[in-house]
Scaffold this motif. Structure first.
Motif, PDB file in Angstrom:
ATOM      1  N   THR A   1      14.369  80.371  54.037  1.00  0.00           N
ATOM      2  CA  THR A   1      15.781  80.117  54.350  1.00  0.00           C
ATOM      3  C   THR A   1      16.340  81.389  54.976  1.00  0.00           C
ATOM      4  O   THR A   1      15.635  82.387  55.142  1.00  0.00           O
ATOM      5  CB  THR A   1      16.589  79.731  53.098  1.00  0.00           C
ATOM      6  N   THR A   2      17.611  81.359  55.303  1.00  0.00           N
ATOM      7  CA  THR A   2      18.318  82.531  55.834  1.00  0.00           C
ATOM      8  C   THR A   2      19.591  82.729  55.033  1.00  0.00           C
ATOM      9  O   THR A   2      20.340  81.771  54.803  1.00  0.00           O
ATOM     10  CB  THR A   2      18.667  82.347  57.318  1.00  0.00           C
ATOM     11  N   VAL A   3      19.822  83.949  54.605  1.00  0.00           N
ATOM     12  CA  VAL A   3      21.062  84.285  53.903  1.00  0.00           C
ATOM     13  C   VAL A   3      21.953  85.045  54.874  1.00  0.00           C
ATOM     14  O   VAL A   3      21.571  86.111  55.367  1.00  0.00           O
ATOM     15  CB  VAL A   3      20.802  85.119  52.642  1.00  0.00           C
ATOM     16  N   ALA A   4      23.115  84.479  55.179  1.00  0.00           N
ATOM     17  CA  ALA A   4      24.032  85.082  56.154  1.00  0.00           C
ATOM     18  C   ALA A   4      25.272  85.596  55.450  1.00  0.00           C
ATOM     19  O   ALA A   4      25.963  84.844  54.754  1.00  0.00           O
ATOM     20  CB  ALA A   4      24.429  84.043  57.212  1.00  0.00           C
ATOM     21  N   ASP A   5      25.546  86.882  55.633  1.00  0.00           N
ATOM     22  CA  ASP A   5      26.778  87.481  55.122  1.00  0.00           C
ATOM     23  C   ASP A   5      27.858  87.270  56.178  1.00  0.00           C
ATOM     24  O   ASP A   5      27.870  87.922  57.221  1.00  0.00           O
ATOM     25  CB  ASP A   5      26.567  88.969  54.859  1.00  0.00           C
ATOM     26  N   THR A   6      28.785  86.339  55.932  1.00  0.00           N
ATOM     27  CA  THR A   6      29.773  85.942  56.933  1.00  0.00           C
ATOM     28  C   THR A   6      31.171  86.487  56.650  1.00  0.00           C
ATOM     29  O   THR A   6      32.143  86.011  57.235  1.00  0.00           O
ATOM     30  CB  THR A   6      29.842  84.401  57.017  1.00  0.00           C
ATOM     31  N   LYS A   7      31.296  87.441  55.754  1.00  0.00           N
ATOM     32  CA  LYS A   7      32.613  88.034  55.511  1.00  0.00           C
ATOM     33  C   LYS A   7      33.131  88.736  56.758  1.00  0.00           C
ATOM     34  O   LYS A   7      34.338  88.781  57.006  1.00  0.00           O
ATOM     35  CB  LYS A   7      32.553  89.009  54.334  1.00  0.00           C
ATOM     36  N   VAL A   8      32.225  89.302  57.508  1.00  0.00           N
ATOM     37  CA  VAL A   8      32.543  89.877  58.815  1.00  0.00           C
ATOM     38  C   VAL A   8      31.607  89.224  59.825  1.00  0.00           C
ATOM     39  O   VAL A   8      30.386  89.251  59.652  1.00  0.00           O
ATOM     40  CB  VAL A   8      32.362  91.405  58.842  1.00  0.00           C
ATOM     41  N   MET A   9      32.197  88.618  60.864  1.00  0.00           N
ATOM     42  CA  MET A   9      31.394  87.935  61.876  1.00  0.00           C
ATOM     43  C   MET A   9      31.248  88.813  63.106  1.00  0.00           C
ATOM     44  O   MET A   9      32.196  89.496  63.521  1.00  0.00           O
ATOM     45  CB  MET A   9      32.037  86.612  62.255  1.00  0.00           C
ATOM     46  N   ARG A  10      30.075  88.777  63.693  1.00  0.00           N
ATOM     47  CA  ARG A  10      29.785  89.539  64.900  1.00  0.00           C
ATOM     48  C   ARG A  10      29.686  88.590  66.087  1.00  0.00           C
ATOM     49  O   ARG A  10      28.961  87.587  66.026  1.00  0.00           O
ATOM     50  CB  ARG A  10      28.489  90.334  64.740  1.00  0.00           C
ATOM     51  N   ALA A  11      30.420  88.915  67.140  1.00  0.00           N
ATOM     52  CA  ALA A  11      30.406  88.124  68.374  1.00  0.00           C
ATOM     53  C   ALA A  11      29.666  88.919  69.436  1.00  0.00           C
ATOM     54  O   ALA A  11      30.091  90.009  69.825  1.00  0.00           O
ATOM     55  CB  ALA A  11      31.827  87.808  68.830  1.00  0.00           C
ATOM     56  N   TYR A  12      28.545  88.392  69.904  1.00  0.00           N
ATOM     57  CA  TYR A  12      27.729  89.068  70.914  1.00  0.00           C
ATOM     58  C   TYR A  12      27.995  88.431  72.281  1.00  0.00           C
ATOM     59  O   TYR A  12      27.896  87.204  72.435  1.00  0.00           O
ATOM     60  CB  TYR A  12      26.249  88.949  70.569  1.00  0.00           C
TER      61      TYR A  12
END
Length: 391
Positions: free
Chosen positions: A185-196
């Motif tokens: 699986t993947t664990v994503a920390d989304t408290k801060v989102m990065r836009a590339y």
């Protein structure tokens, strides 16, 4: 002779007839028609350059097994929030446990041998070399046990970060291992989102010229806050900042990648989604004209300028930036000139008109509206153009 007399008589009658006709008057010239005009002025304009972006969590950690085994238990579900250290998976490691027990027994046996030889060395019954050999075998056994025991512990998989669980492609009972292509699986920390997002070489050059700084890092620090347009066209309610830009141009794509970060306390933004980053660029003392005032003549952008006698004259201009309703003019016009804003297709050079000054409508007040006497327009380099005009 008779023929000559006959033709002479006819000519005389025609002359008399022509003289008897009254001279016809020429048709009157058409009256000048009214056309809307505006006076060119210098204003501060904010252009929103827009770039398509991919959104990712601050941390996207792929969870992969370090050992081979069958998935015995899955303790989480897709979309679930987890904490660092929380149990995610349990792999069946019975074989590894048996190997660990055997390695532990080997350690005990090696320890017994060292304990047996130590007093014999003290009594000088055997040489010290035998004891050192036994100690080396004990150290090797302990190292082997540590390795096997660690592998057995790898069957218990915990989360390395706080975040949200992604998809779970494997079910309980599936055989997985360190060489499995897909992660558990993947664990994503989304408290801060990065836009590339990426800028091509021309856009990158404009970026470097627009923002001050002796280095690329300083230029990035001097950029203003950016906004994010969501897939439904709405604007995300949190502003972000550009944090980094790659120092090298990608040789394959010819672009430089930027990263902007947005706070995501309400979990509105999701890792893997798309958006549009809007970067405001201020043009001081810019000349902004309505798009309807500009027309194309053989590839040249042209406007009609109204002279003091109300006659019009076409003039070539240079357009710097395009928006939905306005053009920012970089050359060809000066403040104080009067231009026709509508109906240019009906005009010709030298035609006289009745100028009608267009009234500028006041834009509705907004919390984040630009300062007074600032026109805000928008143009995008990679997506459909939008416009917001404020006065």
């Amino acid at each position: 002779m008779k023929n000559r007399s006959f033709f002479g008589a006819i000519a005389a009658l025609m002359i008399l007839s022509a003289c008897g006709k009254k001279e016809e008057a020429a048709p009157p010239a058409p009256a000048p028609q009214p056309f809307p005009v505006t006076t060119v002025a210098q204003e501060n304009a904010t252009v929103y350059e827009e770039y398509t972006a991919n959104l990712e969590g601050q941390q996207n950690v792929e969870i992969r097994p370090k050992v081979n085994g069958f998935i015995q238990k899955i303790y989480v579900d897709e979309g679930q929030e987890v904490r660092k250290g929380q149990l995610l998976f349990k792999l069946e490691t019975q074989t590894l446990t048996q190997d660990a027990n055997a390695a532990k027994a080997a350690v005990n046996a090696a320890q017994v041998e060292v304990d047996r030889l130590a007093p014999l060395v003290d009594r000088k019954i055997i040489s010290k070399v035998q004891l050192e050999t036994a100690k080396a075998q004990l150290a090797q056994a302990k190292a082997n046990y540590s390795s096997v025991a660690a592998n057995a512990n790898y069957g218990t998989i915990t989360s390395p970060v706080n975040g949200v669980i992604g998809s779970l492609p494997f079910k309980e009972g599936a055989l997985v291992g360190s060489t499995t292509e897909m992660p558990l699986t993947t664990v994503a920390d989304t408290k801060v989102m990065r836009a590339y997002f990426a800028l091509n070489e021309k856009q990158m050059l404009n970026f470097s010229k627009t923002f001050k700084g002796s280095s690329l890092e300083e230029k990035v620090k001097n950029t203003p806050e950016v906004t994010l347009l969501l897939v439904d066209g709405s604007e995300y309610n949190k502003k972000g900042r550009i944090k980094t830009v790659t120092g090298l141009v990608n040789a394959t794509t010819g672009t430089s990648q930027f990263r902007a970060e947005f706070p995501n306390p309400e979990a509105i933004l999701r890792s893997g989604s798309n958006g549009i980053v809007r970067l405001p660029v201020v043009h001081n003392d810019a000349i902004v004209v309505p798009q309807n005032a500009v027309f194309d003549v053989q590839g040249k952008q042209t406007v009609y300028v109204v002279n003091k006698d109300n006659t019009v004259k076409s003039k070539i201009v240079e357009v710097s930036t395009t928006s939905g309703n306005n053009f920012i003019i970089s050359g060809g016009l000066e403040a104080g000139e009067v231009i026709v804003t509508e109906g240019t297709s009906k005009l010709k050079d030298g035609m006289q008109i009745v100028p009608q000054q267009a009234k500028k409508e006041a834009a509705p007040a907004e919390a984040d509206a630009p300062a007074k006497d600032t026109v805000a327009v928008a143009t995008k380099t990679t997506t459909t153009k939008t416009v917001t005009t404020k006065k």
